[in-house]
Structure formats: structure tokens, C-alpha cells
Design a protein around this motif. Sequence first.
Motif, mmCIF file in Angstrom:
data_model
loop_
_atom_site.group_PDB
_atom_site.id
_atom_site.type_symbol
_atom_site.label_atom_id
_atom_site.label_comp_id
_atom_site.label_asym_id
_atom_site.label_seq_id
_atom_site.Cartn_x
_atom_site.Cartn_y
_atom_site.Cartn_z
ATOM 1 N N VAL A 41 0.841 -1.203 0.000
ATOM 2 C CA VAL A 41 0.000 0.000 0.000
ATOM 3 C C VAL A 41 0.874 1.251 0.000
ATOM 4 C CG1 VAL A 41 -1.640 1.347 1.374
ATOM 5 C CG2 VAL A 41 -1.991 -1.108 1.080
ATOM 6 N N ASP A 42 1.880 1.258 0.857
ATOM 7 C CA ASP A 42 2.768 2.415 0.973
ATOM 8 C C ASP A 42 3.506 2.674 -0.341
ATOM 9 O OD1 ASP A 42 3.952 4.476 2.617
ATOM 10 O OD2 ASP A 42 5.795 3.280 2.579
ATOM 11 N N ARG A 43 4.072 1.616 -0.924
ATOM 12 C CA ARG A 43 4.843 1.760 -2.160
ATOM 13 C C ARG A 43 3.962 2.252 -3.311
ATOM 14 N NH1 ARG A 43 6.925 -3.001 -2.218
ATOM 15 N NH2 ARG A 43 5.300 -3.956 -3.467
ATOM 16 N N CYS A 44 2.800 1.635 -3.490
ATOM 17 C CA CYS A 44 1.931 2.017 -4.609
ATOM 18 C C CYS A 44 1.333 3.411 -4.403
ATOM 19 C CB CYS A 44 0.842 0.969 -4.819
ATOM 20 S SG CYS A 44 1.482 -0.605 -5.442
ATOM 21 N N PHE A 45 0.966 3.728 -3.187
ATOM 22 C CA PHE A 45 0.411 5.064 -2.927
ATOM 23 C C PHE A 45 1.462 6.133 -3.213
ATOM 24 C CE2 PHE A 45 -0.485 8.749 -0.308
ATOM 25 C CZ PHE A 45 -1.813 8.996 -0.601
ATOM 26 N N ASN A 46 2.664 5.936 -2.687
ATOM 27 C CA ASN A 46 3.721 6.936 -2.887
ATOM 28 C C ASN A 46 4.118 7.069 -4.350
ATOM 29 O OD1 ASN A 46 3.868 7.638 -0.180
ATOM 30 N ND2 ASN A 46 5.422 6.092 0.263
ATOM 31 N N LYS A 47 4.039 5.977 -5.089
ATOM 32 C CA LYS A 47 4.395 6.009 -6.500
ATOM 33 C C LYS A 47 3.311 6.692 -7.335
ATOM 34 C CE LYS A 47 5.220 2.966 -10.419
ATOM 35 N NZ LYS A 47 5.215 1.579 -10.887
ATOM 36 N N CYS A 48 2.049 6.485 -6.985
ATOM 37 C CA CYS A 48 0.950 6.851 -7.878
ATOM 38 C C CYS A 48 0.166 8.100 -7.486
ATOM 39 C CB CYS A 48 -0.023 5.678 -7.989
ATOM 40 S SG CYS A 48 0.725 4.200 -8.702
ATOM 41 N N VAL A 49 0.103 8.427 -6.230
ATOM 42 C CA VAL A 49 -0.732 9.549 -5.795
ATOM 43 C C VAL A 49 0.156 10.756 -5.512
ATOM 44 C CG1 VAL A 49 -2.435 10.363 -4.122
ATOM 45 C CG2 VAL A 49 -2.434 7.965 -4.836
ATOM 46 N N ASN A 50 0.012 11.764 -6.359
ATOM 47 C CA ASN A 50 0.857 12.955 -6.248
ATOM 48 C C ASN A 50 0.054 14.242 -6.090
ATOM 49 O OD1 ASN A 50 3.215 11.387 -6.769
ATOM 50 N ND2 ASN A 50 2.592 11.334 -8.913
ATOM 51 N N ASN A 51 -1.219 14.165 -6.352
ATOM 52 C CA ASN A 51 -2.053 15.352 -6.371
ATOM 53 C C ASN A 51 -3.050 15.281 -5.224
ATOM 54 O OD1 ASN A 51 -3.812 17.422 -6.896
ATOM 55 N ND2 ASN A 51 -4.267 16.814 -8.989
ATOM 56 N N PHE A 52 -3.002 16.261 -4.341
ATOM 57 C CA PHE A 52 -3.914 16.281 -3.199
ATOM 58 C C PHE A 52 -4.855 17.487 -3.262
ATOM 59 C CE2 PHE A 52 -0.256 13.832 -1.888
ATOM 60 C CZ PHE A 52 -0.855 12.715 -1.337
ATOM 61 N N LYS A 56 -11.118 13.287 -4.388
ATOM 62 C CA LYS A 56 -11.150 12.005 -5.087
ATOM 63 C C LYS A 56 -9.840 11.791 -5.843
ATOM 64 C CE LYS A 56 -16.104 11.935 -5.656
ATOM 65 N NZ LYS A 56 -17.215 11.784 -6.589
ATOM 66 N N MET A 57 -9.536 10.523 -6.036
ATOM 67 C CA MET A 57 -8.349 10.193 -6.822
ATOM 68 C C MET A 57 -8.640 10.400 -8.299
ATOM 69 S SD MET A 57 -7.083 6.752 -4.847
ATOM 70 C CE MET A 57 -6.126 6.229 -6.214
ATOM 71 N N LEU A 58 -7.624 10.797 -9.030
ATOM 72 C CA LEU A 58 -7.750 10.931 -10.478
ATOM 73 C C LEU A 58 -7.783 9.547 -11.109
ATOM 74 C CD1 LEU A 58 -5.058 13.729 -11.007
ATOM 75 C CD2 LEU A 58 -7.547 14.020 -10.860
ATOM 76 N N SER A 59 -8.350 9.458 -12.290
ATOM 77 C CA SER A 59 -8.416 8.158 -12.962
ATOM 78 C C SER A 59 -7.019 7.623 -13.260
ATOM 79 C CB SER A 59 -9.248 8.248 -14.235
ATOM 80 O OG SER A 59 -8.648 9.128 -15.155
ATOM 81 N N ILE A 65 -2.365 2.758 -9.479
ATOM 82 C CA ILE A 65 -2.426 1.909 -8.281
ATOM 83 C C ILE A 65 -2.852 0.492 -8.655
ATOM 84 C CG2 ILE A 65 -3.728 1.505 -6.154
ATOM 85 C CD1 ILE A 65 -3.459 4.477 -5.565
ATOM 86 N N SER A 66 -3.830 0.360 -9.525
ATOM 87 C CA SER A 66 -4.264 -0.979 -9.960
ATOM 88 C C SER A 66 -3.119 -1.747 -10.609
ATOM 89 C CB SER A 66 -5.432 -0.875 -10.943
ATOM 90 O OG SER A 66 -6.566 -0.374 -10.306
ATOM 91 N N ASN A 67 -2.386 -1.074 -11.484
ATOM 92 C CA ASN A 67 -1.249 -1.717 -12.147
ATOM 93 C C ASN A 67 -0.143 -2.062 -11.151
ATOM 94 O OD1 ASN A 67 -2.427 -1.615 -14.689
ATOM 95 N ND2 ASN A 67 -1.525 0.386 -15.149
ATOM 96 N N CYS A 68 0.128 -1.161 -10.240
ATOM 97 C CA CYS A 68 1.167 -1.376 -9.239
ATOM 98 C C CYS A 68 0.835 -2.590 -8.369
ATOM 99 C CB CYS A 68 1.321 -0.115 -8.375
ATOM 100 S SG CYS A 68 2.573 -0.242 -7.092
ATOM 101 N N VAL A 69 -0.400 -2.661 -7.910
ATOM 102 C CA VAL A 69 -0.824 -3.785 -7.066
ATOM 103 C C VAL A 69 -0.777 -5.093 -7.855
ATOM 104 C CG1 VAL A 69 -2.794 -4.778 -5.837
ATOM 105 C CG2 VAL A 69 -2.196 -2.378 -5.486
ATOM 106 N N ALA A 70 -1.280 -5.077 -9.080
ATOM 107 C CA ALA A 70 -1.282 -6.292 -9.906
ATOM 108 C C ALA A 70 0.138 -6.785 -10.151
ATOM 109 C CB ALA A 70 -1.998 -6.026 -11.234
ATOM 110 N N LYS A 71 1.054 -5.880 -10.475
ATOM 111 C CA LYS A 71 2.442 -6.276 -10.713
ATOM 112 C C LYS A 71 3.089 -6.801 -9.436
ATOM 113 C CE LYS A 71 3.463 -3.310 -14.639
ATOM 114 N NZ LYS A 71 4.271 -2.198 -15.161
ATOM 115 N N SER A 72 2.800 -6.173 -8.323
ATOM 116 C CA SER A 72 3.383 -6.611 -7.050
ATOM 117 C C SER A 72 2.880 -7.998 -6.666
ATOM 118 C CB SER A 72 3.049 -5.612 -5.937
ATOM 119 O OG SER A 72 3.667 -4.376 -6.187
#
Length: 103
Positions: A41-52, A56-59, A65-72
Motif C-alpha cells: 500500500v505504501d509503495r503504490c500510494f507513494n508512487k501513484c498519488v501525487n495530487n492532493f 477524489k483520486m484521479l483516474s 495503483i491498480s497496475n502497481c498492485v497487480a504487478k506486485s
Amino acid sequence: MNMQQMMGKDAALTKKDQKELESMMNDMMFKEMQDMYINLVDRCFNKCVNNFRSRKMLSTEKDCISNCVAKSIAHNKRVQMRFAEQNQMMMGAQGMPGAQGST
């Protein structure tokens, strides 16, 4: 494979000791899974979420995040398969029961 086989033929544990050992191993496995999930969760969030700027999260963030989790998860499964293969080979080389090729 039971505890007796893992520890060797000469290891004699009481039922109480076996239960304690199994409980400790279960606790360790749970902690390991929990740590793996937290790191994922920490790795994918830090990699993918940059805009606060939005609630809501951007598409693009969701897709990332979906790709990061699937690859992990795929990576973790592959590592587990390789570890199991290596373990089988080591057990087979030692002639342990339950190893592939030894009956």
C-alpha cells in the motif's frame, strides 16, 4: 509436511510444545503478510498519488495503483513459486520424504 518432519526424526515435541510452535509460526506468518500488505500500500500510494487538490483520486492515479498492485502480486506469486521449487529440489537432494521424485 508436519512439524515432526520439518524438525527431523529425532525431535520429540510434546503436544503442548507442538501447539505452541504452530501458534508461533502462525503469528509470524500473519505478521509477515501484514507487513507485506502495508509495504504494498505504501509503495503504490507513494508512487501513484501525487495530487492532493481533490477529495477524489484521479483516474490516472487509480489506474497506476491498480497496475502497481497487480504487478506486485504477480511478482510475489512468482517468488513464492521459485522458492517452493528450490525447496523441493533441496528436499529431493537430501532424500527427505515428501520431496518430488522420492517415495
